[in-house]
Design a protein around this motif. Structure first.
Motif, PDB file in Angstrom:
ATOM      1  N   GLN A 160      88.909  58.408  49.903  1.00  0.00           N
ATOM      2  CA  GLN A 160      88.724  57.955  51.283  1.00  0.00           C
ATOM      3  C   GLN A 160      90.056  57.642  51.957  1.00  0.00           C
ATOM      4  O   GLN A 160      90.086  57.233  53.115  1.00  0.00           O
ATOM      5  N   CYS A 161      91.138  57.792  51.174  1.00  0.00           N
ATOM      6  CA  CYS A 161      92.490  57.525  51.667  1.00  0.00           C
ATOM      7  C   CYS A 161      92.693  56.074  52.120  1.00  0.00           C
ATOM      8  O   CYS A 161      93.467  55.800  53.041  1.00  0.00           O
ATOM      9  N   ASP A 162      92.024  55.158  51.444  1.00  0.00           N
ATOM     10  CA  ASP A 162      92.296  53.727  51.658  1.00  0.00           C
ATOM     11  C   ASP A 162      93.473  53.273  50.815  1.00  0.00           C
ATOM     12  O   ASP A 162      94.125  52.282  51.132  1.00  0.00           O
TER      13      ASP A 162
ATOM     14  N   TRP B 202      70.031  43.867  60.826  1.00  0.00           N
ATOM     15  CA  TRP B 202      70.825  44.939  61.423  1.00  0.00           C
ATOM     16  C   TRP B 202      70.125  45.475  62.665  1.00  0.00           C
ATOM     17  O   TRP B 202      70.761  45.791  63.669  1.00  0.00           O
TER      18      TRP B 202
ATOM     19  N   PRO C 275      75.150  47.163  55.758  1.00  0.00           N
ATOM     20  CA  PRO C 275      75.931  48.390  55.980  1.00  0.00           C
ATOM     21  C   PRO C 275      77.436  48.167  56.052  1.00  0.00           C
ATOM     22  O   PRO C 275      78.194  49.122  55.978  1.00  0.00           O
ATOM     23  N   THR C 276      77.882  46.930  56.200  1.00  0.00           N
ATOM     24  CA  THR C 276      79.330  46.691  56.312  1.00  0.00           C
ATOM     25  C   THR C 276      79.999  46.495  54.958  1.00  0.00           C
ATOM     26  O   THR C 276      81.219  46.354  54.880  1.00  0.00           O
TER      27      THR C 276
ATOM     28  N   ASP D 230      89.829  56.941  60.930  1.00  0.00           N
ATOM     29  CA  ASP D 230      90.543  58.109  60.421  1.00  0.00           C
ATOM     30  C   ASP D 230      89.606  58.873  59.507  1.00  0.00           C
ATOM     31  O   ASP D 230      89.359  58.488  58.382  1.00  0.00           O
ATOM     32  N   PHE D 231      89.059  59.981  60.019  1.00  0.00           N
ATOM     33  CA  PHE D 231      88.064  60.717  59.264  1.00  0.00           C
ATOM     34  C   PHE D 231      88.651  61.920  58.543  1.00  0.00           C
ATOM     35  O   PHE D 231      87.920  62.770  58.067  1.00  0.00           O
TER      36      PHE D 231
ATOM     37  N   PHE E 247      76.980  52.083  48.261  1.00  0.00           N
ATOM     38  CA  PHE E 247      77.249  51.505  49.579  1.00  0.00           C
ATOM     39  C   PHE E 247      76.186  51.941  50.588  1.00  0.00           C
ATOM     40  O   PHE E 247      75.727  51.144  51.396  1.00  0.00           O
TER      41      PHE E 247
ATOM     42  N   ARG F 203      73.466  54.784  60.315  1.00  0.00           N
ATOM     43  CA  ARG F 203      73.376  53.323  60.191  1.00  0.00           C
ATOM     44  C   ARG F 203      74.247  52.600  61.223  1.00  0.00           C
ATOM     45  O   ARG F 203      74.241  51.386  61.282  1.00  0.00           O
TER      46      ARG F 203
ATOM     47  N   SER G 249      86.624  46.399  59.453  1.00  0.00           N
ATOM     48  CA  SER G 249      87.487  47.016  60.463  1.00  0.00           C
ATOM     49  C   SER G 249      86.912  48.381  60.781  1.00  0.00           C
ATOM     50  O   SER G 249      86.336  49.033  59.914  1.00  0.00           O
ATOM     51  N   ASP G 250      87.042  48.806  62.001  1.00  0.00           N
ATOM     52  CA  ASP G 250      86.507  50.110  62.383  1.00  0.00           C
ATOM     53  C   ASP G 250      87.560  51.172  62.124  1.00  0.00           C
ATOM     54  O   ASP G 250      88.281  51.580  63.023  1.00  0.00           O
ATOM     55  N   ASP G 251      87.629  51.605  60.890  1.00  0.00           N
ATOM     56  CA  ASP G 251      88.629  52.604  60.496  1.00  0.00           C
ATOM     57  C   ASP G 251      88.115  53.981  60.890  1.00  0.00           C
ATOM     58  O   ASP G 251      87.136  54.466  60.329  1.00  0.00           O
TER      59      ASP G 251
ATOM     60  N   THR H 174      81.983  54.602  60.630  1.00  0.00           N
ATOM     61  CA  THR H 174      83.311  54.540  60.018  1.00  0.00           C
ATOM     62  C   THR H 174      83.274  55.434  58.786  1.00  0.00           C
ATOM     63  O   THR H 174      82.267  56.101  58.521  1.00  0.00           O
ATOM     64  N   LYS H 175      84.354  55.400  57.993  1.00  0.00           N
ATOM     65  CA  LYS H 175      84.373  56.215  56.774  1.00  0.00           C
ATOM     66  C   LYS H 175      83.212  55.868  55.855  1.00  0.00           C
ATOM     67  O   LYS H 175      82.702  56.701  55.134  1.00  0.00           O
ATOM     68  N   ARG H 176      82.843  54.614  55.860  1.00  0.00           N
ATOM     69  CA  ARG H 176      81.801  54.185  54.911  1.00  0.00           C
ATOM     70  C   ARG H 176      80.478  53.816  55.600  1.00  0.00           C
ATOM     71  O   ARG H 176      79.475  53.632  54.949  1.00  0.00           O
ATOM     72  N   LEU H 177      80.487  53.733  56.896  1.00  0.00           N
ATOM     73  CA  LEU H 177      79.258  53.435  57.632  1.00  0.00           C
ATOM     74  C   LEU H 177      78.797  54.742  58.245  1.00  0.00           C
ATOM     75  O   LEU H 177      79.398  55.249  59.197  1.00  0.00           O
TER      76      LEU H 177
ATOM     77  N   ALA I 261      86.625  48.082  51.041  1.00  0.00           N
ATOM     78  CA  ALA I 261      87.782  48.962  51.272  1.00  0.00           C
ATOM     79  C   ALA I 261      88.921  48.189  51.917  1.00  0.00           C
ATOM     80  O   ALA I 261      90.091  48.384  51.570  1.00  0.00           O
TER      81      ALA I 261
ATOM     82  N   ARG J 193      92.641  47.893  50.512  1.00  0.00           N
ATOM     83  CA  ARG J 193      93.725  48.414  51.338  1.00  0.00           C
ATOM     84  C   ARG J 193      94.796  47.351  51.517  1.00  0.00           C
ATOM     85  O   ARG J 193      95.986  47.615  51.391  1.00  0.00           O
TER      86      ARG J 193
ATOM     87  N   TYR K 228      87.029  56.627  44.403  1.00  0.00           N
ATOM     88  CA  TYR K 228      86.339  56.727  45.699  1.00  0.00           C
ATOM     89  C   TYR K 228      87.275  56.296  46.826  1.00  0.00           C
ATOM     90  O   TYR K 228      87.400  56.980  47.845  1.00  0.00           O
TER      91      TYR K 228
ATOM     92  N   ASP L 169      82.965  48.958  54.021  1.00  0.00           N
ATOM     93  CA  ASP L 169      84.188  48.733  54.802  1.00  0.00           C
ATOM     94  C   ASP L 169      84.888  47.446  54.379  1.00  0.00           C
ATOM     95  O   ASP L 169      86.125  47.389  54.352  1.00  0.00           O
TER      96      ASP L 169
END
Lengths: 81, 305
Positions: free
Chosen positions: B292-294, A55, B232-233, B190-191, B226, A12, B186-188, A5-8, B239, B243, B288, B236
Motif C-alpha cells: 500500500q506504500c505506507d 456508520w 471502516p476506519t 495516493d492511489f 479490514f 463503504r 487521514s484521508d490518504d 481511501t487506500k483502505r476504505l 496504517a 507510517r 500489506y 487507515d
C-alpha cells in the motif's frame, strides 16, 4: 471517511452510502424504516461489506450537513432544490 | 532451513547478542559452544576461592582452546587491554601446557579498537606457540549457523517458516491489528499501485525479501480483515500508526532497510515474544502496508509517495 481511501473501499465511503440513502428516500421515512430498507438493499448489492448503524448515522449527518436531507415530524425528507 | 526461518533466526541471534551482558552473555556463549561441541566444550564456573582460573570455557580436541569471555555493559579501551593482559597471563599461570589457542570472546557491536587489536598482536608475538584470536558477533553467529535447526530452535526459540506465512489464522491477526488501532484517521488519496521494483529498490537481504514476497501472497487476508471489520476506519488508523513510526525510524538514520523492518516488526509485536503464527501475521501485515506504500520508499524515478 467521506471519500474512499487506500483502505476504505468506495462502497463503504460516507459519500457512497449517502448516495445509496438518497436512492432509498423515495418518500419521507423514519430513521428506523430507512435503516431497515437500506440494510436489505445493501445486502442484495454489496455482499458482505459491512455497514454498522453508527456508520449509517454518520452518513445521515453528512447528508444533513450538506443540506441534502432534513428531519420533519420525525421523518427524514429529501430537501427540494 | 528455509530463507524465512534463517532471516528470523538471524534477527533473534542479533537481539540476544545485543541485549546480554556479563554473566548472561557468558551463559549464551557457553550454551552455543556446548551445542556446537557436545562432549568437547566444557563450561567453567568459578569454584569457591579458586575462581575460574582465568578460563570461561575449555574446548578439547586436536587443538585445545581456552576461552575468555568479556561482555561488560560498556567496553572501554583501557579496561579491555587490562583485562586481556590479566586474563592471558592468568591462563598461562593456571593452564600452561594445556592449551594451544587462547580466544578472547567479546560483545562489542562495533569491533575492537586499534589499541586492543595491537595488544592481541603483541601477545601473539610474545607467544608464538599459542594461537591468539578474538571472537565478536560474526564469529559467534558463524558458530550458531553451524548448529542443526533443532539446536537453533532450542537456543533461540521457534520462528516462522515459509509455510507458516501461508497458514496464519484470524486469531493471530486480530489482536495484533486491534492493539495498533489507535492511530488517527487521514484521508490518504495516493492511489498509485506498488511499483514492481520497490522490493529491489529498498535493498532488503535475500531472506527478508523472500519473507516479504510470501507475506504479500497472504496480504489479501489482511485486506479482507479490514474490509469486514465493523469500523471502516480501522485500516487507515493502523496504517497511520505504522507510517508515523516508519517516518521516525527513517529520521533516526538506521543503517538499512532490514534494520527498519525489524524495528517495525518489534513495534507490531509489542514487548511480547510471539508464536510463529503470530509472527507470520505480522509479516503479512507489514507486507500489506508495503504494497500500500505506507512504509518503505518508492523508486526515486517515480517520485516519493
Amino acid at each position: 471517511m467521506i471519500l474512499p481511501t487506500k483502505r476504505l473501499s468506495e462502497d463503504r465511503a460516507l459519500l457512497t452510502i449517502g448516495a445509496h440513502i438518497i436512492e432509498t428516500l423515495g418518500e419521507p421515512k423514519t430513521v428506523s424504516r430507512l435503516w431497515d430498507q437500506f440494510k436489505r438493499s445493501r445486502e442484495s448489492q454489496a455482499g458482505d461489506s459491512l455497514i454498522t448503524y453508527d456508520w449509517f448515522v454518520l452518513s445521515l449527518d453528512l447528508l444533513y450537513a450538506i443540506g441534502t436531507i432534513e428531519l420533519q415530524n420525525g421523518r427524514i425528507h429529501l430537501v427540494k432544490p | 532451513m528455509d530463507e524465512v526461518s534463517r532471516a528470523f533466526f538471524d534477527k533473534c541471534f542479533q537481539v540476544e547478542f545485543l541485549k546480554r551482558n556479563g554473566a548472561s552473555f557468558q551463559d549464551f556463549f557457553s550454551e552455543i559452544m556446548e551445542k556446537r561441541y557436545p562432549g568437547s566444550f566444557q563450561r567453567i564456573k568459578p569454584w569457591g576461592n579458586q575462581g575460574d582460573q582465568k578460563n570461561d570455557g575449555y574446548l578439547v580436541g586436536p587443538i585445545k582452546t581456552v576461552f575468555q569471555v568479556y561482555a561488560p555493559n560498556e567496553l572501554t579501551e583501557a579496561k579491555t587491554i587490562a583485562k586481556i593482559d590479566s586474563d592471558f597471563n592468568g591462563a598461562i599461570t593456571h593452564w600452561e601446557g594445556k592449551f594451544d589457542k587462547w580466544t578472547f570472546a567479546h560483545n562489542s557491536q562495533l569491533g575492537l579498537s586499534p589499541a586492543v587489536v595491537k595488544k592481541l598482536s603483541e601477545i601473539q608475538g610474545q607467544n608464538p606457540y599459542i594461537k591468539i584470536e578474538s571472537w565478536g558477533r560474526e564469529e559467534l553467529r558463524a558458530q550458531v549457523f553451524l548448529l542443526s535447526e533443532d539446536q537453533i530452535v532450542s537456543l533461540l526459540g521457534a520462528v516462522p517458516t515459509s509455510r507458516t506465512l501461508a497458514q496464519f489464522g484470524l486469531d493471530d491477526l486480530r489482536p495484533l491489528i486491534l492493539a495498533l488501532s489507535n492511530g488517527t484517521v487521514s484521508d490518504d488519496v495516493d492511489f498509485r499501485g506498488v511499483p514492481p521494483e520497490k522490493l529491489s529498490w529498498n535493498k532488503f537481504s535475500p531472506g527478508l525479501a523472500t519473507a516479504l514476497k510470501l507475506g504479500m501472497a497472504s496480504s489479501h487476508r489482511v485486506k479482507a480483515f479490514f474490509d469486514k471489520w465493523p469500523d471502516p476506519t480501522l485500516g487507515d488508523r493502523v496504517a497511520a500508526r505504522f507510517r508515523e513510526h516508519y517516518q521516525a525510524l527513517r529520521a533516526a538514520n538506521l543503517a538499512n532497510a532490514d534494520e527498519i523492518f525489524w524495528e517495525l516488526q518489534g513495534f507490531a509485536a509489542g514487548q511480547q515474544r510471539l508464536t510463529p503464527s503470530q509472527e507470520a501475521a505480522v509479516i503479512a501485515t507489514l507486507a500489506y502496508l508495503f504494497e500500500q506504500c505506507d512504509i518503505f520508499e518508492r523508486p526515486e524515478q517515480e517520485g516519493k509517495s
